[in-house]
Design a protein around this motif. Structure first.
Motif, PDB file in Angstrom:
ATOM      1  N   VAL A   1     -13.915  12.413 -74.341  1.00  0.00           N
ATOM      2  CA  VAL A   1     -12.924  11.993 -73.284  1.00  0.00           C
ATOM      3  C   VAL A   1     -12.672  13.267 -72.288  1.00  0.00           C
ATOM      4  N   VAL A   2     -12.402  13.281 -71.042  1.00  0.00           N
ATOM      5  CA  VAL A   2     -11.764  14.197 -70.160  1.00  0.00           C
ATOM      6  C   VAL A   2     -10.079  13.976 -69.908  1.00  0.00           C
TER       7      VAL A   2
ATOM      8  N   ASP B   1      -3.301  -4.292 -66.138  1.00  0.00           N
ATOM      9  CA  ASP B   1      -3.625  -4.187 -67.268  1.00  0.00           C
ATOM     10  C   ASP B   1      -3.924  -2.686 -68.021  1.00  0.00           C
ATOM     11  N   CYS B   2      -3.589  -1.737 -67.343  1.00  0.00           N
ATOM     12  CA  CYS B   2      -3.722  -0.231 -67.657  1.00  0.00           C
ATOM     13  C   CYS B   2      -2.549   0.584 -67.681  1.00  0.00           C
TER      14      CYS B   2
ATOM     15  N   TYR C   1     -11.419   5.781 -66.028  1.00  0.00           N
ATOM     16  CA  TYR C   1     -11.142   6.976 -65.267  1.00  0.00           C
ATOM     17  C   TYR C   1     -10.954   6.235 -63.516  1.00  0.00           C
ATOM     18  N   ALA C   2     -10.263   7.173 -62.984  1.00  0.00           N
ATOM     19  CA  ALA C   2     -10.050   6.678 -61.719  1.00  0.00           C
ATOM     20  C   ALA C   2      -9.753   8.129 -60.785  1.00  0.00           C
TER      21      ALA C   2
ATOM     22  N   LEU D   1      -5.686   4.113 -70.290  1.00  0.00           N
ATOM     23  CA  LEU D   1      -5.871   3.121 -71.291  1.00  0.00           C
ATOM     24  C   LEU D   1      -5.696   1.622 -70.959  1.00  0.00           C
ATOM     25  N   CYS D   2      -6.871   0.757 -71.223  1.00  0.00           N
ATOM     26  CA  CYS D   2      -6.927  -0.416 -70.628  1.00  0.00           C
ATOM     27  C   CYS D   2      -7.248  -1.091 -71.882  1.00  0.00           C
ATOM     28  N   GLY D   3      -6.099  -1.920 -72.500  1.00  0.00           N
ATOM     29  CA  GLY D   3      -6.333  -2.320 -74.079  1.00  0.00           C
ATOM     30  C   GLY D   3      -6.834  -1.220 -74.749  1.00  0.00           C
TER      31      GLY D   3
END
Length: 297
Positions: free
Chosen positions: A69-70, A168-169, A156-157, A149-151
């Motif tokens: 993960v970043v 949902d995030c 990333y965005a 974290l979506c569910g």
């Protein structure tokens, strides 16, 4: 000279593009669409070093289905990327947000593990600077690299600070910097450039050491640090427009600029690389306030 540079970059980009095709093939969902089926995770990330016409590009590719993960990290006092590496024991680190060297306070928003760690509004030297007063609202709403974290899925965005997460995030991490490079350069919208008043806070049209982060359409992350050449201390590196083109060539559909110049630096598997050189061609080892970490999930 511009035509010559573009031809040189095209040739260099072709080499990077061919190598990139060997790294992975990208699916083509829209920027708002995420794959519904998660492929088997991989332990592979790729480090690539390429010589550009006026700089040396250090490129790290973290596939969307990797076991890494970043995320972000920030220090109470500025640290070199080597010192961040000693503390966090991770595989890779790139410099990230802006800061004030005089008081060592962040001038970028930072959120880590859901907790606000830095707010530029708390930096009195920034808030009380009369020259920056006309731009403060733009400075407080600059682009940031986000991890959601979506569910159970990590996404990333790159978004402006005031933008809300998807419904949902949940926002886990955010490191502010800017400006956005892709899909378009937003230097004026984020208060870095004011052509009417001759402001260009980043020397955006001049070559310099620079750092950037990008996201491909399938969710892979591309971290790039372009270092100056010791043989060309006063005229090497990359401009913001050229950096945007490089990120696009590498496959990014979204990208943003991180702190650059003397701050540009990275750590990867025990090796540290600095981006800015002095007039004698020696690399400048500058401590920074915040970084992006690449670490196991």
């Amino acid at each position: 000279m511009k035509k010559i540079w573009l031809l040189s970059l095209t040739i260099a980009s072709l080499g990077i593009s061919l190598l990139w095709l060997n790294v992975r093939s990208f699916s083509q969902p829209t920027s708002s669409t995420f794959p519904k089926v998660q492929p088997s995770p991989t332990t592979t990330i790729r480090y690539i070093e390429r010589t550009l016409p006026q700089g040396i590009a250090h490129i790290l590719v973290i596939p969307a289905n990797s076991l890494f993960v970043v995320t972000g990290a920030i220090s109470p006092k500025v640290n070199t990327v080597e010192e961040f590496a000693q503390k966090h024991k991770t595989i890779a680190i790139f410099n990230a947000g802006f800061f004030d060297p005089a008081n060592q306070k962040s001038t970028s928003h930072v959120v880590i593990a859901g907790q606000r760690m830095a707010d530029p509004k708390d930096n009195e030297r920034l808030v009380n600077n009369p020259q920056l007063k006309p731009y403060l609202n733009l400075i407080f709403n600059r682009s940031e690299f986000r991890r959601y974290l979506c569910g159970k899925i990590t996404r990333y965005a790159i978004a402006l600070h005031n933008e809300s997460p998807p419904a949902d995030c949940r926002l886990i991490d955010a490191i502010g910097a800017g400006p956005r490079l892709l899909p378009q350069l937003t230097s004026e919208q984020e208060g870095f450039v004011d052509r009417t008043n001759g402001r260009d806070a980043l020397g955006s049209e001049q070559p310099n050491a620079r750092t950037a982060v990008g996201i491909t359409r399938d969710g892979s992350i591309i971290l790039v640090m372009v270092a100056q050449k010791p043989s060309q201390p006063s005229n090497s590196g990359i401009s913001l427009i050229q950096l945007a083109q490089l990120m696009k060539t590498l496959g990014a559909s979204e990208a943003m600029n991180l702190d650059g110049g003397s701050s540009s630096s990275l750590y990867y598997k025990g090796k540290t690389v600095y981006g800015k050189v002095d007039l004698q061609g020696k690399y400048i080892k500058r401590p920074v306030k915040s970084v992006l970490l690449v670490k196991p999930r």
